[in-house]
Design a protein around this motif. Structure first.
Motif, short mmCIF file in Angstrom:
data_model
loop_
_atom_site.label_atom_id
_atom_site.label_comp_id
_atom_site.label_asym_id
_atom_site.label_seq_id
_atom_site.Cartn_x
_atom_site.Cartn_y
_atom_site.Cartn_z
N VAL A 249 0.86 -1.18 0.00
CA VAL A 249 0.00 0.00 0.00
C VAL A 249 0.90 1.24 0.00
O VAL A 249 1.59 1.50 0.98
CB VAL A 249 -0.96 0.02 1.21
CG1 VAL A 249 -1.77 1.30 1.24
CG2 VAL A 249 -1.89 -1.19 1.17
N CYS A 252 -2.63 6.36 1.48
CA CYS A 252 -4.10 6.44 1.57
C CYS A 252 -4.46 7.87 1.94
O CYS A 252 -3.60 8.67 2.31
CB CYS A 252 -4.65 5.45 2.59
SG CYS A 252 -4.25 5.86 4.31
N THR A 267 -7.24 4.29 -1.11
CA THR A 267 -5.88 3.76 -1.07
C THR A 267 -5.21 3.81 -2.44
O THR A 267 -5.86 3.88 -3.49
CB THR A 267 -5.89 2.30 -0.60
OG1 THR A 267 -6.60 1.49 -1.56
CG2 THR A 267 -6.56 2.16 0.76
N GLU A 269 -2.55 1.21 -4.11
CA GLU A 269 -1.96 -0.11 -3.86
C GLU A 269 -1.15 -0.56 -5.07
O GLU A 269 -1.67 -0.62 -6.19
CB GLU A 269 -3.07 -1.12 -3.56
CG GLU A 269 -3.94 -0.71 -2.37
CD GLU A 269 -5.12 -1.65 -2.13
OE1 GLU A 269 -5.14 -2.73 -2.77
OE2 GLU A 269 -6.00 -1.29 -1.33
N ARG A 279 -10.16 -0.37 3.08
CA ARG A 279 -9.37 -1.58 3.36
C ARG A 279 -9.10 -1.64 4.85
O ARG A 279 -8.94 -0.59 5.50
CB ARG A 279 -8.06 -1.57 2.57
CG ARG A 279 -7.17 -2.78 2.88
CD ARG A 279 -5.93 -2.82 2.02
NE ARG A 279 -6.22 -3.22 0.63
CZ ARG A 279 -6.47 -4.47 0.25
NH1 ARG A 279 -6.52 -5.44 1.16
NH2 ARG A 279 -6.71 -4.73 -1.02
N TYR A 294 -11.15 -5.80 1.81
CA TYR A 294 -11.51 -4.47 1.32
C TYR A 294 -12.90 -4.53 0.72
O TYR A 294 -13.44 -5.59 0.41
CB TYR A 294 -10.51 -3.98 0.27
CG TYR A 294 -10.62 -4.66 -1.08
CD1 TYR A 294 -11.47 -4.17 -2.06
CD2 TYR A 294 -9.88 -5.81 -1.36
CE1 TYR A 294 -11.58 -4.79 -3.31
CE2 TYR A 294 -9.99 -6.44 -2.59
CZ TYR A 294 -10.83 -5.92 -3.56
OH TYR A 294 -10.95 -6.55 -4.78
#
Length: 612
Positions: A249, A252, A267, A269, A279, A294
């Motif tokens: 990740v 965010c 997010t 990712e 998530r 998620y």
């Protein structure tokens, strides 16, 4: 016919722009600038004083500098019963030292370490870490273990290095060991040593969430980090896809502790943006994240902001509002439930919350939700946002000041490039005003809330102090309210009678008055009586206007000396004598340590002939 009083007291309507000035209630004002109504009294706002300045420490030389970057967040970390105030600029994070009453840079050189290389030893403070390949070495300040066990050879974590002790350049993938005991292996370097600074711009504000003695922070650009009293380190979210441990990740927008889990919203990712995603980690375990944990909201809107109403997490998108509802299902604990599809939020940090309501800046107005519906909040000032610089809406920052019963929302006026003002709402009385303040961020702290008499500068006479020792802002239970600015300085708000030494210019402009307008009569304004706090050092100007004129025809200065009512209040009379279809006044001053408080305004009118 003799003059008749037109009493205006228990002032409560505040600024109103929803009607023409001649249609306003008699206690309404066309302009309230740097003043407000509270409990029936018109009063000039208090000022602000310097609280501190963010510093940058050169980790190699140990010297400090003040780069004057914008302040990007002011938050408090709680570890058991210990509070630490943190302040961020675009690059670094500072911690406030209550003993020295100054900010200190907590940035250090760090090495993220993985298992491997024969890992068998947990480093401790004052060990000397050495890179086997590079020959670089440094003294250990602290160690943060993310997963596993160093002695068992399964650990990954962060080794924090003391300032001024780093010699050479640590390399990625080299084995790290104790320089003074080479059989003690700390693991393998996961990347080169780095200060792990942030890289955001002046609109990448920081979000901070406390959970289980750890503070989690994001600026929506860089990797999520976590803070404890040990230090600052990156949060590695390994989704168990490519093996690892590694981080999947990138960043965010928001972080919440919700129903026993850490939840991150909007997010990025593995380099891919997920604008509608929530998530979460495993329950009570922020070190374990699964790929399947998620849920994406079924909308094209982007997540913009969120906060709680009661135990529910309410998530604002650009043009809709949703609830991230708790299902109780261990496999899928959350689902999206739409609240409304017609309102949303355009400024992440404008959001403020109460126990039963959340308020935010929408595309054209202030919007509130109770978790069931959404509604406009600016009925009295419906076009207020049209006077803002629309290009800077994402800079709006909100805060609740409970001691004043106010909500502040910063904004840039139409002629400003960045926020220069705050829209102020007294939420108990539903009155509005505008303050001129260079707000970039707002925050609280309880660390400096108590005023100690011995700490007052000896050069200042007690009679010259422009606040009471029992002011609400100084009492236990109310935190100190802070303003972070674009030059790296942080100021304490609602204190003193000037803006860090500069005069405060306040202005209250009334509606247009004529008690005989419905009879088709002009009005002669004989005089106005003002009931004010008695203080010989306080003055204000009264400007008189006729009809729709934009220039005043008379200005009178009122000095609030004397004392008729138990020496605490005094009546002051200002004569006029002019005739017009309408009368309007402006009350103002521009001065330091000069804060009028006006309890009543009583103009005296007489009929003065037909309008036509």
């Amino acid at each position: 016919m003799s003059y008749q009083p037109y009493p205006i007291y228990n002032l409560g309507t505040g600024k109103v722009t929803s009607r023409d000035p001649w249609l306003l209630p008699k206690d309404a004002f066309e302009t309230l600038k740097n003043c407000h109504l509270q409990r029936g009294v018109l009063q000039k706002r208090q000022g602000y004083t310097e609280f501190g300045q963010i510093v940058h420490t050169d980790t190699a030389a140990g010297t400090d500098s003040n780069p004057a970057n914008a302040v990007m967040g002011i938050y408090n970390h709680y570890q058991d019963d210990v509070e630490a105030m943190l302040a961020m600029d675009t690059v670094r994070i500072n911690k406030f030292n209550s003993s020295t009453e100054a900010f200190e840079d907590i940035t250090r050189m760090k090495i993220h370490v993985k298992s491997g290389g024969g890992q068998n030893h947990l480093p401790s403070a004052d060990d000397v870490i050495e890179g086997v390949t590079s020959g670089a070495y440094a003294t250990v300040e602290a160690v943060i273990t993310d997963h596993g066990d160093f002695v068992a050879g399964t650990a990954d974590g962060t080794i924090i290095l003391k300032n001024t002790t780093v010699n050479g350049t640590f390399q990625d993938a080299e084995t790290l060991r104790d320089k003074n005991n080479v059989t003690d292996i700390f693991g393998v370097a996961d990347g080169a040593a780095s200060e792990q600074e942030f890289t955001g711009d002046d609109n990448n504000f920081f979000w901070f969430e406390n959970w289980k003695n750890v503070g989690y922070l994001t600026n929506s650009i860089d990797q999520i980090q976590k803070y404890t009293s040990t230090g600052l380190s990156r949060l590695y979210i390994d989704l168990d896809v490519e093996g690892g441990p590694d981080n999947d990740v990138n960043t965010c927008l928001l972080i919440f502790s919700y129903k026993g889990r850490l939840v991150i919203l909007q997010t990025t990712e593995r380099g891919e943006n997920h604008y509608q995603r929530a998530r979460w980690c495993e329950i009570d375990d922020p070190s374990t994240w699964k790929e399947a944990n998620y849920v994406d909201a079924p909308t094209e809107d982007w997540i913009m902001a969120a906060d709680y109403i009661g135990e529910d997490l309410i998530v604002w998108f650009e043009r809709s509002i949703w609830k991230l509802a708790y299902t109780g299902d261990a496999d899928l604990p959350f689902r999206w439930e739409k609240i409304v599809a017609t309102e949303g939020c355009y400024a992440t940090y404008s959001l403020v919350s109460f126990s039963d309501e959340i308020i935010g800046v929408g595309p054209t107005r202030l919007v509130g939700t109770d978790g069931r519906d959404a509604y406009g909040l600016d009925e009295k000032i419906p076009d207020e946002m049209l006077n803002w610089n629309q290009e800077t809406i994402d800079y709006c920052y909100g805060l609740v000041l409970e001691e004043e019963s106010q909500v502040w929302t910063s904004f840039a006026s139409s002629s400003a490039e960045l926020p220069d003002s705050a829209l102020v709402n007294n939420y108990e009385e539903d009155s509005w005003a505008v303050y001129e303040l260079p707000i970039h961020v707002l925050g609280y702290s309880s660390l400096e809330s108590d005023l100690i008499l011995d700490e007052i500068d000896a050069s200042i006479a007690l009679d010259d102090i422009d606040y009471s020792f029992d002011d609400k802002e100084l009492q236990a239970g109310y935190p100190t309210t802070l303003m972070g600015c674009r030059d790296g300085y942080i100021y304490q708000l609602n204190t003193g009678g000037d803006d860090n030494g500069s005069a405060i210019a306040f202005e209250a402009k009334s509606g247009r008055w004529n008690p005989f307008v419905e009879q088709g009569q002009k009005a002669r304004l004989g005089w106005i009586d003002f009931l004010v706090d008695a203080d010989e050092s306080v003055t204000f100007d009264v400007d008189f206007y006729l009809d729709t004129d934009s220039s005043s025809f008379k200005t009178v200065t009122v000095t609030c000396d004397g004392g008729d009512l138990d020496d605490s209040k005094v009546w002051k009379r200002v004569f006029c004598g002019a005739v017009g279809e309408f009368h309007r006044i402006k009350i103002s001053n521009s001065a330091t340590n000069n804060r009028p408080r006006i309890h009543a305004i009583i103009p005296y009118f007489d009929k003065a002939g037909r309008v036509f």
